[in-house]
Design a protein around this motif. Sequence first.
Motif, PDB file in Angstrom:
ATOM      1  N   ILE A  62      -8.162   0.223   7.447  1.00  0.00           N
ATOM      2  CA  ILE A  62      -6.885  -0.107   6.802  1.00  0.00           C
ATOM      3  C   ILE A  62      -5.850  -0.540   7.842  1.00  0.00           C
ATOM      4  O   ILE A  62      -5.203  -1.581   7.692  1.00  0.00           O
ATOM      5  N   CYS A  63      -5.703   0.264   8.905  1.00  0.00           N
ATOM      6  CA  CYS A  63      -4.721  -0.063   9.951  1.00  0.00           C
ATOM      7  C   CYS A  63      -5.055  -1.393  10.606  1.00  0.00           C
ATOM      8  O   CYS A  63      -4.150  -2.210  10.879  1.00  0.00           O
ATOM      9  N   HIS A  64      -6.331  -1.635  10.837  1.00  0.00           N
ATOM     10  CA  HIS A  64      -6.730  -2.890  11.462  1.00  0.00           C
ATOM     11  C   HIS A  64      -6.476  -4.077  10.527  1.00  0.00           C
ATOM     12  O   HIS A  64      -5.968  -5.122  10.962  1.00  0.00           O
ATOM     13  N   ALA A  65      -6.783  -3.919   9.256  1.00  0.00           N
ATOM     14  CA  ALA A  65      -6.556  -5.003   8.296  1.00  0.00           C
ATOM     15  C   ALA A  65      -5.071  -5.364   8.224  1.00  0.00           C
ATOM     16  O   ALA A  65      -4.715  -6.554   8.156  1.00  0.00           O
ATOM     17  N   ILE A  66      -4.215  -4.370   8.255  1.00  0.00           N
ATOM     18  CA  ILE A  66      -2.770  -4.637   8.238  1.00  0.00           C
ATOM     19  C   ILE A  66      -2.356  -5.386   9.504  1.00  0.00           C
ATOM     20  O   ILE A  66      -1.622  -6.378   9.439  1.00  0.00           O
ATOM     21  N   ALA A  67      -2.839  -4.925  10.669  1.00  0.00           N
ATOM     22  CA  ALA A  67      -2.496  -5.583  11.934  1.00  0.00           C
ATOM     23  C   ALA A  67      -2.999  -7.029  11.952  1.00  0.00           C
ATOM     24  O   ALA A  67      -2.293  -7.933  12.420  1.00  0.00           O
ATOM     25  N   PHE A  85      -0.902   7.026  15.892  1.00  0.00           N
ATOM     26  CA  PHE A  85      -2.200   7.006  15.223  1.00  0.00           C
ATOM     27  C   PHE A  85      -2.524   5.625  14.663  1.00  0.00           C
ATOM     28  O   PHE A  85      -3.665   5.167  14.748  1.00  0.00           O
ATOM     29  N   ILE A  86      -1.530   4.957  14.104  1.00  0.00           N
ATOM     30  CA  ILE A  86      -1.755   3.623  13.546  1.00  0.00           C
ATOM     31  C   ILE A  86      -2.239   2.672  14.631  1.00  0.00           C
ATOM     32  O   ILE A  86      -3.197   1.923  14.440  1.00  0.00           O
ATOM     33  N   ARG A  87      -1.596   2.706  15.788  1.00  0.00           N
ATOM     34  CA  ARG A  87      -2.014   1.823  16.884  1.00  0.00           C
ATOM     35  C   ARG A  87      -3.419   2.172  17.372  1.00  0.00           C
ATOM     36  O   ARG A  87      -4.231   1.288  17.632  1.00  0.00           O
ATOM     37  N   LEU A  88      -3.721   3.470  17.493  1.00  0.00           N
ATOM     38  CA  LEU A  88      -5.059   3.887  17.924  1.00  0.00           C
ATOM     39  C   LEU A  88      -6.120   3.491  16.901  1.00  0.00           C
ATOM     40  O   LEU A  88      -7.187   2.981  17.258  1.00  0.00           O
ATOM     41  N   GLY A 133     -10.531   0.066  14.827  1.00  0.00           N
ATOM     42  CA  GLY A 133     -11.009  -0.888  13.832  1.00  0.00           C
ATOM     43  C   GLY A 133     -11.339  -2.234  14.459  1.00  0.00           C
ATOM     44  O   GLY A 133     -12.379  -2.831  14.168  1.00  0.00           O
ATOM     45  N   GLY A 134     -10.468  -2.705  15.331  1.00  0.00           N
ATOM     46  CA  GLY A 134     -10.669  -4.001  15.962  1.00  0.00           C
ATOM     47  C   GLY A 134     -11.850  -4.037  16.907  1.00  0.00           C
ATOM     48  O   GLY A 134     -12.518  -5.065  17.044  1.00  0.00           O
ATOM     49  N   LEU A 135     -12.111  -2.915  17.555  1.00  0.00           N
ATOM     50  CA  LEU A 135     -13.228  -2.839  18.505  1.00  0.00           C
ATOM     51  C   LEU A 135     -14.494  -2.270  17.862  1.00  0.00           C
ATOM     52  O   LEU A 135     -15.491  -2.066  18.550  1.00  0.00           O
ATOM     53  N   GLU A 136     -14.416  -1.999  16.582  1.00  0.00           N
ATOM     54  CA  GLU A 136     -15.539  -1.439  15.821  1.00  0.00           C
ATOM     55  C   GLU A 136     -16.052  -0.129  16.418  1.00  0.00           C
ATOM     56  O   GLU A 136     -17.253   0.107  16.533  1.00  0.00           O
ATOM     57  N   MET A 153       0.857  -1.178   0.000  1.00  0.00           N
ATOM     58  CA  MET A 153       0.000   0.000   0.000  1.00  0.00           C
ATOM     59  C   MET A 153       0.898   1.235   0.000  1.00  0.00           C
ATOM     60  O   MET A 153       1.817   1.338   0.791  1.00  0.00           O
ATOM     61  N   ASP A 154       0.631   2.158  -0.896  1.00  0.00           N
ATOM     62  CA  ASP A 154       1.460   3.363  -0.939  1.00  0.00           C
ATOM     63  C   ASP A 154       0.680   4.562  -0.404  1.00  0.00           C
ATOM     64  O   ASP A 154      -0.502   4.463  -0.075  1.00  0.00           O
ATOM     65  N   GLN A 155       1.379   5.687  -0.317  1.00  0.00           N
ATOM     66  CA  GLN A 155       0.794   6.895   0.268  1.00  0.00           C
ATOM     67  C   GLN A 155      -0.468   7.359  -0.443  1.00  0.00           C
ATOM     68  O   GLN A 155      -1.383   7.874   0.194  1.00  0.00           O
ATOM     69  N   THR A 156      -0.534   7.170  -1.752  1.00  0.00           N
ATOM     70  CA  THR A 156      -1.707   7.648  -2.488  1.00  0.00           C
ATOM     71  C   THR A 156      -2.961   6.852  -2.117  1.00  0.00           C
ATOM     72  O   THR A 156      -4.070   7.365  -2.254  1.00  0.00           O
ATOM     73  N   GLU A 157      -2.795   5.632  -1.630  1.00  0.00           N
ATOM     74  CA  GLU A 157      -3.944   4.837  -1.215  1.00  0.00           C
ATOM     75  C   GLU A 157      -4.431   5.216   0.182  1.00  0.00           C
ATOM     76  O   GLU A 157      -5.526   4.822   0.575  1.00  0.00           O
ATOM     77  N   ILE A 158      -3.643   5.968   0.914  1.00  0.00           N
ATOM     78  CA  ILE A 158      -3.961   6.355   2.292  1.00  0.00           C
ATOM     79  C   ILE A 158      -4.471   7.794   2.369  1.00  0.00           C
ATOM     80  O   ILE A 158      -5.435   8.080   3.058  1.00  0.00           O
ATOM     81  N   LYS A 159      -3.811   8.698   1.664  1.00  0.00           N
ATOM     82  CA  LYS A 159      -4.153  10.122   1.762  1.00  0.00           C
ATOM     83  C   LYS A 159      -5.602  10.361   1.361  1.00  0.00           C
ATOM     84  O   LYS A 159      -6.105   9.785   0.419  1.00  0.00           O
ATOM     85  N   GLY A 160      -6.256  11.229   2.119  1.00  0.00           N
ATOM     86  CA  GLY A 160      -7.619  11.615   1.810  1.00  0.00           C
ATOM     87  C   GLY A 160      -8.687  10.685   2.357  1.00  0.00           C
ATOM     88  O   GLY A 160      -9.869  10.905   2.148  1.00  0.00           O
ATOM     89  N   LYS A 161      -8.279   9.642   3.074  1.00  0.00           N
ATOM     90  CA  LYS A 161      -9.241   8.704   3.645  1.00  0.00           C
ATOM     91  C   LYS A 161      -9.830   9.282   4.931  1.00  0.00           C
ATOM     92  O   LYS A 161      -9.190  10.058   5.637  1.00  0.00           O
ATOM     93  N   SER A 162     -11.056   8.888   5.238  1.00  0.00           N
ATOM     94  CA  SER A 162     -11.669   9.290   6.499  1.00  0.00           C
ATOM     95  C   SER A 162     -10.988   8.533   7.647  1.00  0.00           C
ATOM     96  O   SER A 162     -10.281   7.543   7.417  1.00  0.00           O
ATOM     97  N   LEU A 163     -11.220   8.981   8.866  1.00  0.00           N
ATOM     98  CA  LEU A 163     -10.647   8.280  10.018  1.00  0.00           C
ATOM     99  C   LEU A 163     -11.163   6.849  10.105  1.00  0.00           C
ATOM    100  O   LEU A 163     -10.403   5.927  10.415  1.00  0.00           O
ATOM    101  N   ASN A 164     -12.439   6.643   9.831  1.00  0.00           N
ATOM    102  CA  ASN A 164     -12.984   5.288   9.875  1.00  0.00           C
ATOM    103  C   ASN A 164     -12.372   4.411   8.780  1.00  0.00           C
ATOM    104  O   ASN A 164     -12.112   3.226   9.002  1.00  0.00           O
ATOM    105  N   GLU A 165     -12.126   4.987   7.619  1.00  0.00           N
ATOM    106  CA  GLU A 165     -11.457   4.234   6.555  1.00  0.00           C
ATOM    107  C   GLU A 165     -10.028   3.895   6.950  1.00  0.00           C
ATOM    108  O   GLU A 165      -9.555   2.772   6.718  1.00  0.00           O
TER     109      GLU A 165
END
Length: 104
Positions: free
Chosen positions: A17-22, A68-71, A76-79, A1-13
């Motif tokens: 993403i962070c949860h899926a990676i973890a 932020f990634i950990r938060l 994401g994990g706790l929905e 995943m590169d920066q262009t796939e992350i930038k502009g996403k909402s916090l929920n999005e």
Amino acid sequence: MDQTEIKGKSLNELAAICHAIAVSKGFWDQERNIGEALMLVVTELAEAMEAYRLQNQDNFKEELADTFIRLLDLCGGLEVDIEAEIARKSAKNKNRPYKHGKIC
């Protein structure tokens, strides 16, 4: 995943993403210890403080990102709908007194 796939996403999005990676890295294979997950956030902040103290701007920014990634992974994990929670808390804070009534 590169920066262009992350930038502009909402916090929920970003949380998704962070949860899926973890999850893909095995961090959610067992029931997550929430206390441990929260302390890992604190650890990232401590690492950011150390980078700030050493005036290492690049590492400081990286540690803030780790925080932020950990938060977001935890959200994401706790929905947790973190956007709704931030909106709710911001509205509450808006009505609080200046400096929450504290002198300092």
